[in-house]
Motif scaffolding. Structure first.
Motif, PDB file in Angstrom:
ATOM      1  N   ILE A 119      62.286  20.360  51.318  1.00 41.62           N
ATOM      2  CA  ILE A 119      60.874  19.972  51.133  1.00 41.62           C
ATOM      3  C   ILE A 119      59.958  20.950  51.869  1.00 41.62           C
ATOM      4  N   HIS A 120      58.941  21.410  51.148  1.00 37.86           N
ATOM      5  CA  HIS A 120      57.992  22.379  51.718  1.00 37.86           C
ATOM      6  C   HIS A 120      56.655  22.279  51.002  1.00 37.86           C
ATOM      7  N   GLN A 121      55.700  23.077  51.506  1.00 39.05           N
ATOM      8  CA  GLN A 121      54.378  23.186  50.873  1.00 39.05           C
ATOM      9  C   GLN A 121      54.127  24.669  50.599  1.00 39.05           C
ATOM     10  N   ALA A 137      52.610  26.960  38.661  1.00 35.20           N
ATOM     11  CA  ALA A 137      53.055  26.470  37.347  1.00 35.20           C
ATOM     12  C   ALA A 137      54.571  26.663  37.321  1.00 35.20           C
ATOM     13  N   TRP A 138      55.278  25.558  37.372  1.00 39.07           N
ATOM     14  CA  TRP A 138      56.756  25.571  37.414  1.00 39.07           C
ATOM     15  C   TRP A 138      57.234  25.236  36.011  1.00 39.07           C
ATOM     16  N   ILE A 139      57.916  26.178  35.393  1.00 34.82           N
ATOM     17  CA  ILE A 139      58.289  26.030  33.977  1.00 34.82           C
ATOM     18  C   ILE A 139      59.789  25.772  33.867  1.00 34.82           C
ATOM     19  N   LEU A 205      53.765  18.256  48.831  1.00 32.77           N
ATOM     20  CA  LEU A 205      55.167  18.322  49.280  1.00 32.77           C
ATOM     21  C   LEU A 205      56.074  18.314  48.060  1.00 32.77           C
ATOM     22  N   HIS A 206      57.039  19.231  48.075  1.00 34.03           N
ATOM     23  CA  HIS A 206      58.009  19.229  46.971  1.00 34.03           C
ATOM     24  C   HIS A 206      59.306  19.889  47.407  1.00 34.03           C
ATOM     25  N   GLY A 207      60.357  19.578  46.674  1.00 35.09           N
ATOM     26  CA  GLY A 207      61.672  20.145  46.926  1.00 35.09           C
ATOM     27  C   GLY A 207      62.539  19.766  45.740  1.00 35.09           C
ATOM     28  N   SER A 208      63.802  20.154  45.786  1.00 35.53           N
ATOM     29  CA  SER A 208      64.697  19.784  44.681  1.00 35.53           C
ATOM     30  C   SER A 208      66.091  19.533  45.223  1.00 35.53           C
ATOM     31  N   GLY A 209      66.862  18.774  44.430  1.00 40.51           N
ATOM     32  CA  GLY A 209      68.209  18.393  44.868  1.00 40.51           C
ATOM     33  C   GLY A 209      69.266  19.406  44.457  1.00 40.51           C
ATOM     34  N   TRP A 216      73.193  24.279  33.708  1.00 39.11           N
ATOM     35  CA  TRP A 216      72.232  25.037  34.514  1.00 39.11           C
ATOM     36  C   TRP A 216      70.936  24.247  34.691  1.00 39.11           C
ATOM     37  N   ARG A 217      70.257  24.535  35.797  1.00 41.93           N
ATOM     38  CA  ARG A 217      68.869  24.064  35.951  1.00 41.93           C
ATOM     39  C   ARG A 217      68.042  25.281  36.367  1.00 41.93           C
ATOM     40  N   ARG A 218      67.600  26.031  35.321  1.00 43.77           N
ATOM     41  CA  ARG A 218      66.817  27.233  35.599  1.00 43.77           C
ATOM     42  C   ARG A 218      65.331  26.925  35.421  1.00 43.77           C
TER      43      ARG A 218
HETATM   44  O1  AKG Z   1      62.786  25.047  41.541  1.00 40.80           O
HETATM   45  C1  AKG Z   1      62.986  24.661  42.683  1.00 40.80           C
HETATM   46  O2  AKG Z   1      64.004  24.084  42.998  1.00 40.80           O
HETATM   47  C2  AKG Z   1      61.945  24.907  43.749  1.00 40.80           C
HETATM   48  C3  AKG Z   1      60.613  25.240  43.190  1.00 40.80           C
HETATM   49  C4  AKG Z   1      59.546  25.481  44.197  1.00 40.80           C
HETATM   50  O3  AKG Z   1      59.717  25.293  45.372  1.00 40.80           O
HETATM   51  C5  AKG Z   1      58.242  25.951  43.725  1.00 40.80           C
HETATM   52  O4  AKG Z   1      58.076  26.174  42.522  1.00 40.80           O
HETATM   53  O5  AKG Z   1      57.326  26.117  44.557  1.00 40.80           O
END
Ligand code: AKG
Length: 247
Positions: A119-121, A137-139, A205-209, A216-218
């Protein structure tokens, strides 16, 4: 205008917003193939020093966890970041005075063990002069699910300001919330279908598991900044040569 009033309200309230239909399937296909071609080229040439930084330690097999600056290095990602509906949405979210992709990253998260993103900012990394002047923008280049390590967001956490991050000795590349702050963050899983875009505010705040699946998780993240914003308190030095002015 590509975002409706209700979508802008959701972003203002939650600090993130998922949108579908801004990108064509053909563009997402091209981006995914190019990401894999670039990853294979890189894996053939990676220096021992970069291995620690870029290889996914949890994955079965030798895979990258990420690659930096696709918008600078790869024509397909440069074009993707200029998709008119995407740029319109970004300008609606951070203001319409022209925007730049300041930094961009492909996150690979390979099957069977691809590692988590703590988890980060984003604004802690970038330190922009206006906290509302950046948006990511997370695609999703694959369906991102709970099983393969979708993003988790702290809903509304962009209203609470920046928290000090730590850089763990064994993974200095993952600036992150200290354990206590991370444990008390209230995070919501946010699956995104392939081709969908999850926009997040720089303070959210966001993060991933982990990726515990066979798939895949691209994803690719474009970190857009309004052109009048400067970087006053970055945690890291980012190379301004990598920035690509979009509008
Ligand atoms: O894709 C992820 O797991 C992290 C993505 C991320 O931290 C971001 O896009 O800022």
């Amino acid at each position: 205008m590509s975002l409706a009033k209700e979508q802008l309200e959701t972003f203002a309230e939650q600090g993130h917003l998922t949108v579908t239909g801004l990108l064509s399937e053909a563009d997402v296909d091209k981006a995914t193939s190019d990401a894999m071609a670039w990853a294979n080229e890189t894996l053939g040439n990676i220096t021992p020093m970069d291995e620690h930084w870029y290889l996914d330690a949890g994955a079965t097999g030798r895979h990258l966890r990420k690659l930096d600056d696709p918008v600078h290095y790869r024509a397909i990602f440069k074009a993707l970041a200029r998709t008119p509906l995407l740029v319109q949405a970004v300008e609606q979210l951070i203001g319409g005075h022209g925007v730049t992709v300041y930094f961009s990253q492909i996150f690979f998260k390979p099957p069977e063990g691809g590692g988590p993103k703590p988890i980060h900012q984003d604004n802690f990394y970038f330190g922009p002069s206006d906290p509302d002047g950046m948006v990511t923008a997370w695609i999703a280049l694959d369906d991102a699910t709970i099983e393969n390590g979708c993003l988790y967001y702290g809903d509304g956490s962009h209203k609470s300001g920046l928290i000090d991050h730590i850089a763990p000795q064994d993974e200095p590349f993952n600036l992150q919330l200290p354990a206590e702050a991370a444990a008390s963050a209230n995070m919501t899983a946010t699956p995104v279908a392939r081709g969908g875009i999850s926009f997040h505010h720089g303070i959210t705040l966001h993060g991933s598991g982990d990726n515990n699946s066979s798939k895949w998780r691209r994803a690719v993240a474009f970190h857009y900044v309004r052109n009048d914003v400067t970087f006053v308190s970055p945690a890291w030095t980012f190379d301004p040569e990598m920035a690509e002015r979009i509008s």
